[in-house]
Design a protein around this motif. Sequence first.
Motif, PDB file in Angstrom:
ATOM      1  N   ALA A 184      -0.296   0.151   9.146  1.00 11.99           N
ATOM      2  CA  ALA A 184       0.221   1.433   8.652  1.00 11.99           C
ATOM      3  C   ALA A 184      -0.355   1.808   7.287  1.00 11.99           C
ATOM      4  CB  ALA A 184       1.747   1.400   8.596  1.00 11.99           C
ATOM      5  N   GLU A 185      -0.358   0.853   6.349  1.00  8.39           N
ATOM      6  CA  GLU A 185      -0.880   1.151   5.012  1.00  8.39           C
ATOM      7  C   GLU A 185      -2.379   1.432   5.070  1.00  8.39           C
ATOM      8  OE1 GLU A 185      -1.184   1.562   0.759  1.00  8.39           O
ATOM      9  OE2 GLU A 185       0.324   1.986   2.298  1.00  8.39           O
ATOM     10  N   ARG A 186      -3.087   0.782   5.959  1.00  5.90           N
ATOM     11  CA  ARG A 186      -4.524   1.043   6.115  1.00  5.90           C
ATOM     12  C   ARG A 186      -4.757   2.484   6.547  1.00  5.90           C
ATOM     13  NH1 ARG A 186      -8.709  -2.914   9.441  1.00  5.90           N
ATOM     14  NH2 ARG A 186     -10.640  -1.764   8.952  1.00  5.90           N
ATOM     15  N   LEU A 187      -3.952   2.961   7.494  1.00  3.29           N
ATOM     16  CA  LEU A 187      -4.075   4.358   7.913  1.00  3.29           C
ATOM     17  C   LEU A 187      -3.711   5.311   6.771  1.00  3.29           C
ATOM     18  CD1 LEU A 187      -2.566   4.378  11.529  1.00  3.29           C
ATOM     19  CD2 LEU A 187      -4.929   4.905  10.893  1.00  3.29           C
ATOM     20  N   ARG A 188      -2.668   4.979   6.030  1.00  2.00           N
ATOM     21  CA  ARG A 188      -2.244   5.844   4.930  1.00  2.00           C
ATOM     22  C   ARG A 188      -3.287   5.876   3.823  1.00  2.00           C
ATOM     23  NH1 ARG A 188      -0.884   6.364   0.166  1.00  2.00           N
ATOM     24  NH2 ARG A 188      -1.498   4.203  -0.224  1.00  2.00           N
ATOM     25  N   ARG A 189      -3.738   4.682   3.423  1.00  2.00           N
ATOM     26  CA  ARG A 189      -4.652   4.559   2.278  1.00  2.00           C
ATOM     27  C   ARG A 189      -6.051   5.093   2.581  1.00  2.00           C
ATOM     28  NH1 ARG A 189      -5.243  -1.093   1.985  1.00  2.00           N
ATOM     29  NH2 ARG A 189      -7.018  -0.755   3.387  1.00  2.00           N
ATOM     30  N   ASP A 190      -6.581   4.728   3.742  1.00  2.00           N
ATOM     31  CA  ASP A 190      -7.983   5.043   4.034  1.00  2.00           C
ATOM     32  C   ASP A 190      -8.175   6.357   4.787  1.00  2.00           C
ATOM     33  OD1 ASP A 190      -8.440   2.607   2.874  1.00  2.00           O
ATOM     34  OD2 ASP A 190      -8.875   1.548   4.751  1.00  2.00           O
ATOM     35  N   HIS A 191      -7.115   6.843   5.448  1.00  2.00           N
ATOM     36  CA  HIS A 191      -7.269   8.026   6.289  1.00  2.00           C
ATOM     37  C   HIS A 191      -6.246   9.117   5.993  1.00  2.00           C
ATOM     38  CE1 HIS A 191     -10.238   5.925   8.794  1.00  2.00           C
ATOM     39  NE2 HIS A 191      -9.475   4.863   8.624  1.00  2.00           N
ATOM     40  N   GLY A 192      -5.414   8.900   4.985  1.00  2.00           N
ATOM     41  CA  GLY A 192      -4.474   9.941   4.577  1.00  2.00           C
ATOM     42  C   GLY A 192      -3.379  10.234   5.565  1.00  2.00           C
ATOM     43  N   VAL A 193      -3.029   9.253   6.418  1.00  3.62           N
ATOM     44  CA  VAL A 193      -2.003   9.454   7.435  1.00  3.62           C
ATOM     45  C   VAL A 193      -0.630   9.151   6.847  1.00  3.62           C
ATOM     46  CG1 VAL A 193      -1.137   8.683   9.674  1.00  3.62           C
ATOM     47  CG2 VAL A 193      -3.606   8.873   9.295  1.00  3.62           C
ATOM     48  N   ALA A 194       0.293  10.083   6.945  1.00  4.14           N
ATOM     49  CA  ALA A 194       1.646   9.883   6.432  1.00  4.14           C
ATOM     50  C   ALA A 194       2.393   8.856   7.290  1.00  4.14           C
ATOM     51  CB  ALA A 194       2.415  11.201   6.422  1.00  4.14           C
ATOM     52  N   VAL A 195       3.184   8.015   6.629  1.00  2.05           N
ATOM     53  CA  VAL A 195       3.983   6.996   7.317  1.00  2.05           C
ATOM     54  C   VAL A 195       5.457   7.302   7.078  1.00  2.05           C
ATOM     55  CG1 VAL A 195       4.474   4.544   7.572  1.00  2.05           C
ATOM     56  CG2 VAL A 195       2.150   5.303   6.987  1.00  2.05           C
ATOM     57  N   PHE A 196       6.202   7.481   8.169  1.00  2.00           N
ATOM     58  CA  PHE A 196       7.602   7.866   8.115  1.00  2.00           C
ATOM     59  C   PHE A 196       8.490   6.659   8.407  1.00  2.00           C
ATOM     60  CE2 PHE A 196       5.152  11.588   9.040  1.00  2.00           C
ATOM     61  CZ  PHE A 196       5.820  12.664   8.493  1.00  2.00           C
ATOM     62  N   VAL A 197       9.564   6.514   7.620  1.00  2.00           N
ATOM     63  CA  VAL A 197      10.546   5.454   7.847  1.00  2.00           C
ATOM     64  C   VAL A 197      11.897   5.975   7.374  1.00  2.00           C
ATOM     65  CG1 VAL A 197      10.175   4.340   5.601  1.00  2.00           C
ATOM     66  CG2 VAL A 197      11.002   2.975   7.529  1.00  2.00           C
ATOM     67  N   HIS A 198      12.966   5.504   8.014  1.00  2.00           N
ATOM     68  CA  HIS A 198      14.305   5.923   7.595  1.00  2.00           C
ATOM     69  C   HIS A 198      14.521   5.547   6.133  1.00  2.00           C
ATOM     70  CE1 HIS A 198      18.692   6.116   7.343  1.00  2.00           C
ATOM     71  NE2 HIS A 198      18.678   6.847   8.451  1.00  2.00           N
ATOM     72  N   GLU A 199      15.218   6.420   5.415  1.00  2.00           N
ATOM     73  CA  GLU A 199      15.442   6.202   3.994  1.00  2.00           C
ATOM     74  C   GLU A 199      16.048   4.828   3.696  1.00  2.00           C
ATOM     75  OE1 GLU A 199      14.536   7.993   1.552  1.00  2.00           O
ATOM     76  OE2 GLU A 199      14.372  10.095   2.165  1.00  2.00           O
ATOM     77  N   ALA A 200      16.920   4.353   4.592  1.00  2.00           N
ATOM     78  CA  ALA A 200      17.600   3.080   4.358  1.00  2.00           C
ATOM     79  C   ALA A 200      16.669   1.872   4.484  1.00  2.00           C
ATOM     80  CB  ALA A 200      18.778   2.929   5.325  1.00  2.00           C
ATOM     81  N   ASP A 201      15.499   2.057   5.073  1.00  2.00           N
ATOM     82  CA  ASP A 201      14.525   0.970   5.207  1.00  2.00           C
ATOM     83  C   ASP A 201      13.272   1.200   4.368  1.00  2.00           C
ATOM     84  OD1 ASP A 201      16.060  -0.549   6.930  1.00  2.00           O
ATOM     85  OD2 ASP A 201      14.454  -0.849   8.382  1.00  2.00           O
ATOM     86  N   ALA A 202      13.270   2.229   3.534  1.00  2.00           N
ATOM     87  CA  ALA A 202      12.074   2.544   2.748  1.00  2.00           C
ATOM     88  C   ALA A 202      11.704   1.393   1.825  1.00  2.00           C
ATOM     89  CB  ALA A 202      12.287   3.833   1.963  1.00  2.00           C
ATOM     90  N   ALA A 203      12.694   0.824   1.132  1.00  2.00           N
ATOM     91  CA  ALA A 203      12.406  -0.291   0.228  1.00  2.00           C
ATOM     92  C   ALA A 203      11.883  -1.497   1.001  1.00  2.00           C
ATOM     93  CB  ALA A 203      13.661  -0.666  -0.553  1.00  2.00           C
ATOM     94  N   ARG A 204      12.442  -1.739   2.158  1.00  2.00           N
ATOM     95  CA  ARG A 204      12.004  -2.854   3.004  1.00  2.00           C
ATOM     96  C   ARG A 204      10.540  -2.677   3.385  1.00  2.00           C
ATOM     97  NH1 ARG A 204      16.554  -5.131   6.885  1.00  2.00           N
ATOM     98  NH2 ARG A 204      15.471  -6.664   8.162  1.00  2.00           N
ATOM     99  N   ALA A 205      10.158  -1.466   3.749  1.00  2.00           N
ATOM    100  CA  ALA A 205       8.775  -1.188   4.136  1.00  2.00           C
ATOM    101  C   ALA A 205       7.813  -1.306   2.965  1.00  2.00           C
ATOM    102  CB  ALA A 205       8.677   0.205   4.760  1.00  2.00           C
ATOM    103  N   ARG A 206       8.333  -1.163   1.756  1.00  2.00           N
ATOM    104  CA  ARG A 206       7.499  -1.331   0.562  1.00  2.00           C
ATOM    105  C   ARG A 206       7.497  -2.780   0.069  1.00  2.00           C
ATOM    106  NH1 ARG A 206      10.108   3.763  -0.995  1.00  2.00           N
ATOM    107  NH2 ARG A 206      11.594   2.499  -2.193  1.00  2.00           N
ATOM    108  N   GLY A 207       8.176  -3.656   0.785  1.00  2.00           N
ATOM    109  CA  GLY A 207       8.211  -5.062   0.393  1.00  2.00           C
ATOM    110  C   GLY A 207       9.167  -5.354  -0.735  1.00  2.00           C
ATOM    111  N   GLU A 208      10.127  -4.463  -0.969  1.00  2.00           N
ATOM    112  CA  GLU A 208      11.051  -4.616  -2.099  1.00  2.00           C
ATOM    113  C   GLU A 208      12.354  -5.305  -1.708  1.00  2.00           C
ATOM    114  OE1 GLU A 208      11.486  -0.613  -3.388  1.00  2.00           O
ATOM    115  OE2 GLU A 208       9.359  -0.396  -3.913  1.00  2.00           O
ATOM    116  N   GLY A 209      12.563  -5.562  -0.435  1.00  2.00           N
ATOM    117  CA  GLY A 209      13.782  -6.215   0.014  1.00  2.00           C
ATOM    118  C   GLY A 209      13.472  -7.092   1.210  1.00  2.00           C
TER     119      GLY A 209
END
Length: 238
Positions: free
Chosen positions: A70-95
Amino acid sequence: MRLGPHLHRIGNDIVAAYLVDAADGVTVIDAGLPGHWRELNAELASMGRAVDDIRGVVLTHGDSDHLGFAERLRRDHGVAVFVHEADAARARGEGKPKASWGSMRLGATAGFLWYAIRKGGMRTTYLTEVVGMADGQVLDLPGAPRVIGLPGHSPGSVAIHVPTADAFFVGDALTTRHVLTGQCGPQPAPFTDDARQALASLDRLDGLQATWLLPGHGTPWSGGVAEAVRAIRTAARA
């Protein structure tokens, strides 16, 4: 793997991700493991598509075995990645998840871990930016994915309904192949934060219909949403 005219799967029954192919582009549902990048490109090519046709990635939750490329698509190709607000920190590796491993069988668990290692699962690349989404929201992406909150496996676990694909993508809200025991058929998923809440959340699927019920782990299910939920409730009581 082509499941229908608008629906494709990459990965396998251990870890899977999905592609929705619509007239206005491709929506990716979950991003598997980093090593699925090659399979993503191969499947896109078989569809007559390319990475530049991907309009967004929608995550059913923020666990590492769904973040994959997912981050590869976002970083290299500008693709937005959607996740529920309650899991946003988890997806960022913060929890970190709260769940324990639970029941295991040596062969199945070893197979899961070996597959994850081969596909780069030990080197998770977390998201640096996400787009939050909420229960009931219809995303402006190919297939018009609708978000159905199913908290329990994680606080922000969701199902994604895509009428174009005639499918519900349920992530780890349920499984049809327990990666730690090898048991097949609809059942509660392992690594669940709150098993009671996850079971109660399945009430939100009552009365819903689609040909495909698609978990992040296990065989695609086409036996009806109601039958899958009934089997899970039975398994949970066993």
